[in-house]
Scaffold this active site. Structure first.
Site, PDB file in Angstrom:
ATOM      1  N   HIS A   1       0.788  -1.083  -0.139  1.00  0.00           N
ATOM      2  CA  HIS A   1       0.019  -0.064  -0.004  1.00  0.00           C
ATOM      3  C   HIS A   1       0.842   1.199  -0.033  1.00  0.00           C
ATOM      4  O   HIS A   1       1.706   1.431   0.864  1.00  0.00           O
ATOM      5  CB  HIS A   1      -0.858   0.140   1.364  1.00  0.00           C
ATOM      6  N   CYS A   2       0.833   2.100  -1.065  1.00  0.00           N
ATOM      7  CA  CYS A   2       1.558   3.081  -1.213  1.00  0.00           C
ATOM      8  C   CYS A   2       0.698   4.629  -0.706  1.00  0.00           C
ATOM      9  O   CYS A   2      -0.119   4.868  -1.753  1.00  0.00           O
ATOM     10  CB  CYS A   2       2.302   3.173  -2.569  1.00  0.00           C
TER      11      CYS A   2
END
Length: 375
Positions: A194-195
């Site tokens: 998850h960025c």
């Protein structure tokens, strides 16, 4: 009652009954209103949708806006204060190349941030209940209060045993390489990470755009930093260093931003280049899923054994369709399928533990489609 006046009165009474009674006569009107709702409006994950479901992002988008501001401010200052001088004194190709890099960076960033990363649909209540019943039978337990330990299945992919974990939130057995994102509350196919910088998960459907974003951003940052320094040096040769900084104070801000960000961006690009060349995900690399420390015969079953082939598959292969029909209409009386009915099979949501062949749609991405299960 006169004969001529009975008709209107009856019509009036009938209209009142048909609009105010709880008989099925009113259900089509209500059903029509309910059916008009889109699936993204009742989506169970923690996501935000825009443009009637066309844009899908995580709820935490503050860092994403910071990314946008940094790119837009740095590039805007460069084009406003440096490019004109560089085009006149050196070559007009500098603003052209800078513009191409800027639009490519913005395009890949928005494509990464606004797309479905590969979210897996959750099982419907009927499918979840059926799977729970089958697992209880396979474990030899009744439908009482005893809850069996965390459930797993084993599948063999290219000679390597891979465990499939059961997701208690989505009520499905996650396919190989999938993982549940705690921030978005979704199981994501081929989950990488998850960025927060792009405001979305990075998975099977948007990983190539994420990689192209960080790679092009590396080139853009180096490009701006190099020509900002060139601009300052060129001016300092004519007027002196301090006068050059006074003439173009924006160049100082650009140089500082680029200097402190270029190292992390280049390092991230190099890391993901390594991952693509070996056909791994960040999640697998951090966990050491295919590390030799786990066993002598442990190897990555998804690698094609060739760096060029791995890169071509990751960057040039077909993009799989979205498994969640975000813009479809909710059907109130029909249970929602776990995947669209376009030939894509749901991963083990209604198949038993003993005879589950797991007809992977993901097997298309594997080299030989050799996949067997172990109960």
């Amino acid at each position: 009652m006169p004969p001529g006046g009975g008709g209107p009165m009856k019509d009036c009474e009938y209209s009142q009954i048909s609009t105010h009674s709880s008989s099925p006569m009113e259900s089509p009107h209500k059903k029509k209103k309910i059916a008009a709702r889109r699936k993204w409006e009742v989506f169970p994950g923690r996501n935000k949708f825009f443009c009637n479901g066309r844009i899908m992002m995580a709820r935490q988008t503050g860092v994403f806006y910071l990314t946008l501001i940094l790119i837009l401010v740095t590039s805007g200052l460069f084009f406003a204060f440096d490019c004109r001088y560089l085009a006149e004194k050196i070559t007009p190709a500098i603003p052209v190349v800078g513009g191409i890099l800027f639009f490519f960076v913005m395009g890949t960033l928005l494509r990464t941030s606004f797309s479905d990363p590969g979210v897996l649909p959750r099982a419907t209540p009927d499918e979840a209940a059926d799977l729970e019943r089958q697992i209880d039978i396979a474990n030899g337990t009744s439908s009482g209060g005893y809850r069996p330990p965390p459930r797993t299945k084993e599948v063999v992919i290219n000679g390597q045993t891979v465990k499939l974990k059961y997701c208690f939130t989505c009520k499905i057995f996650r396919p190989p390489r999938a993982s549940h994102c705690s921030l978005c509350d979704n199981c994501v196919e081929q989950f990488d990470h998850h960025c927060p910088w792009v405001g979305n998960c990075v998975g099977k459907r948007n990983y190539r755009f994420f990689y192209m974003f960080i790679l092009s951003l590396s080139f853009l940052t180096v490009f701006i930093f190099a020509f900002v320094i060139t601009h300052v040096i060129h001016r300092s040769q004519q007027k002196g260093f301090l006068d050059a900084l006074k003439d173009s104070p924006a160049s100082v801000l650009e140089a500082v931003i680029c200097f402190f960000s270029v190292w992390s961006i280049i390092g991230l690009s190099g890391f993901h280049t390594y991952l693509i060349s070996s056909n791994q995900t960040t999640n697998e690399d951090i966990k050491g899923s295919w590390s030799n420390k786990r066993g002598k015969e442990n190897y990555n079953p998804y690698s094609y054994g060739n760096i060029f082939t791995n890169c071509c598959v990751a960057l040039c292969g077909p993009i799989s369709p979205s498994l969640i029909d975000r813009r479809g209409y909710v059907q109130p009386d029909t249970p929602q399928p776990a995947a669209p009915s376009n030939g894509i099979t749901m991963y083990g949501a209604t198949q038993s533990q003993s005879d589950m062949p797991l007809a992977f749609s993901a097997s298309k991405e594997l080299r030989p489609p050799e996949c067997a299960t172990r109960s």
